[in-house]
Scaffold this motif. Structure first.
Motif, mmCIF file in Angstrom:
data_model
loop_
_atom_site.group_PDB
_atom_site.id
_atom_site.type_symbol
_atom_site.label_atom_id
_atom_site.label_comp_id
_atom_site.label_asym_id
_atom_site.label_seq_id
_atom_site.Cartn_x
_atom_site.Cartn_y
_atom_site.Cartn_z
ATOM 1 N N GLN A 10 -9.116 3.101 -11.645
ATOM 2 C CA GLN A 10 -7.868 3.041 -10.728
ATOM 3 C C GLN A 10 -7.807 4.468 -9.954
ATOM 4 O O GLN A 10 -7.498 5.347 -10.898
ATOM 5 C CB GLN A 10 -6.492 2.471 -10.922
ATOM 6 N N ASP B 14 -12.383 3.528 -7.871
ATOM 7 C CA ASP B 14 -11.681 2.381 -7.454
ATOM 8 C C ASP B 14 -10.508 2.969 -6.486
ATOM 9 O O ASP B 14 -9.446 2.813 -6.706
ATOM 10 C CB ASP B 14 -11.165 1.341 -8.245
ATOM 11 N N ARG C 240 1.081 -1.210 0.020
ATOM 12 C CA ARG C 240 0.066 0.113 0.026
ATOM 13 C C ARG C 240 0.912 1.336 -0.202
ATOM 14 O O ARG C 240 1.895 1.450 0.868
ATOM 15 C CB ARG C 240 -0.853 -0.033 1.337
ATOM 16 N N ASP D 120 2.257 -1.465 -9.587
ATOM 17 C CA ASP D 120 1.938 -0.509 -10.597
ATOM 18 C C ASP D 120 2.512 0.811 -10.770
ATOM 19 O O ASP D 120 2.506 1.581 -9.886
ATOM 20 C CB ASP D 120 0.158 -0.271 -10.458
ATOM 21 N N ASP E 171 -9.400 2.706 -3.652
ATOM 22 C CA ASP E 171 -8.180 1.673 -2.740
ATOM 23 C C ASP E 171 -7.052 1.211 -3.731
ATOM 24 O O ASP E 171 -6.439 0.292 -3.322
ATOM 25 C CB ASP E 171 -9.203 0.349 -2.127
ATOM 26 N N ARG E 172 -7.081 1.480 -4.928
ATOM 27 C CA ARG E 172 -5.979 1.061 -6.014
ATOM 28 C C ARG E 172 -5.308 2.351 -6.540
ATOM 29 O O ARG E 172 -6.036 3.367 -6.685
ATOM 30 C CB ARG E 172 -6.544 0.533 -7.396
ATOM 31 N N ARG F 109 -3.473 0.061 -2.305
ATOM 32 C CA ARG F 109 -3.049 -0.826 -2.924
ATOM 33 C C ARG F 109 -2.283 -0.425 -4.112
ATOM 34 O O ARG F 109 -2.824 0.255 -5.102
ATOM 35 C CB ARG F 109 -4.047 -2.008 -3.011
ATOM 36 N N CYS F 110 -1.124 -0.871 -4.402
ATOM 37 C CA CYS F 110 -0.495 -0.412 -5.524
ATOM 38 C C CYS F 110 0.388 -1.696 -6.108
ATOM 39 O O CYS F 110 1.116 -1.611 -7.109
ATOM 40 C CB CYS F 110 0.635 0.773 -5.184
#
Length: 238
Positions: A138, A142, A98, A130, A144-145, A103-104
């Motif tokens: 993203q 989203d 994270r 990523d 959380d990404r 999250r990555c």
């Protein structure tokens, strides 16, 4: 013009996989065929840093699985050294990475055995990060990404980050191998995401209390505290 090959510490050697190939699968296949420990495979999908590291531990799998959190610490140290100081890096117990809370990417674990008391022939640690957003949602629908460039890390060179990940992981592997398990334990605990929160892992939900001396998750539900070993994270060979 091709980029120069990344430079790794002694005992480590790199192999760039073909465009679109999976470095984790390449490392796993190479390990199964008897490659030397220290192989680093890298490459993969566009807009991502994908890499894997082959290790040959000389302790039972239940202990050797600690190399997953060791690699996580190595990644946090590596990105911390290359990114702006305000960028926060945390690690989920199950391997997710994270950055600034979202999250990555993540870390993966494979071994040629699933027996906790058996000494594995090989461990493979995989890294996916990523660099650019991998979907239109993203960071939008989203939240959380995220991706490295979206978090103020546009100047971080992926190959420099790969070099730093191996270098810092090697330092922590050396400390762990020298018996500094408590130092690794304390460092990882300080980076863990979700402590004291309700989480779900291995089909159980409860409060994430912390980790034990073998880095197992301590999960408290309504009835008791469960100890979930790192070996639960091992991926099946395909």
């Amino acid at each position: 013009m091709s980029q120069p090959a990344p430079q790794f510490p002694p005992l480590f050697h790199g192999h760039e996989v073909a465009r679109g190939a999976d470095p984790f699968a390449a490392a796993r296949d190479a390990a199964a065929q008897g490659c030397e420990a220290g192989l680093v495979t890298y490459g993969g999908a566009a807009g991502r840093l994908e890499a894997a590291l082959v290790l040959a531990p000389d302790v039972p799998l239940g202990e050797a699985a600690a190399m997953l959190p060791v690699a996580g610490i190595g990644f946090q140290n590596a990105l911390g050294a290359l990114s702006p100081p305000e960028v926060a890096v945390h690690l989920e117990w199950a391997g997710a990475i994270r950055i600034n809370g979202a999250r990555c990417g993540g870390l993966r674990l494979w071994s040629d055995t699933r027996e906790a008391e058996a000494i594995p022939g090989w461990l493979v640690i995989g890294l996916t990060l990523d660099i650019l957003p991998q979907s239109p949602d993203q960071g939008g629908e989203d939240p959380d990404r995220t991706a490295l460039h979206a978090e103020g890390c546009g100047d971080v060179d992926p190959l420099a980050l790969l070099e730093a990940w191996i270098r810092h992981s090697y330092l922590w592997l050396s400390r762990w191998d020298a018996g500094e398990v408590r130092a690794v334990h304390d460092q990882w605990t300080g980076l863990l995401h979700g402590l004291s929160e309700t989480v779900t892992q291995s089909g159980r939900s409860g409060t994430f209390l912390g980790i034990d001396e073998r880095f197992a998750m301590l999960l408290r539900d309504a009835e008791r505290t469960h100890s979930i070993p790192l070996t639960e994270l091992l991926e099946e060979a395909t």
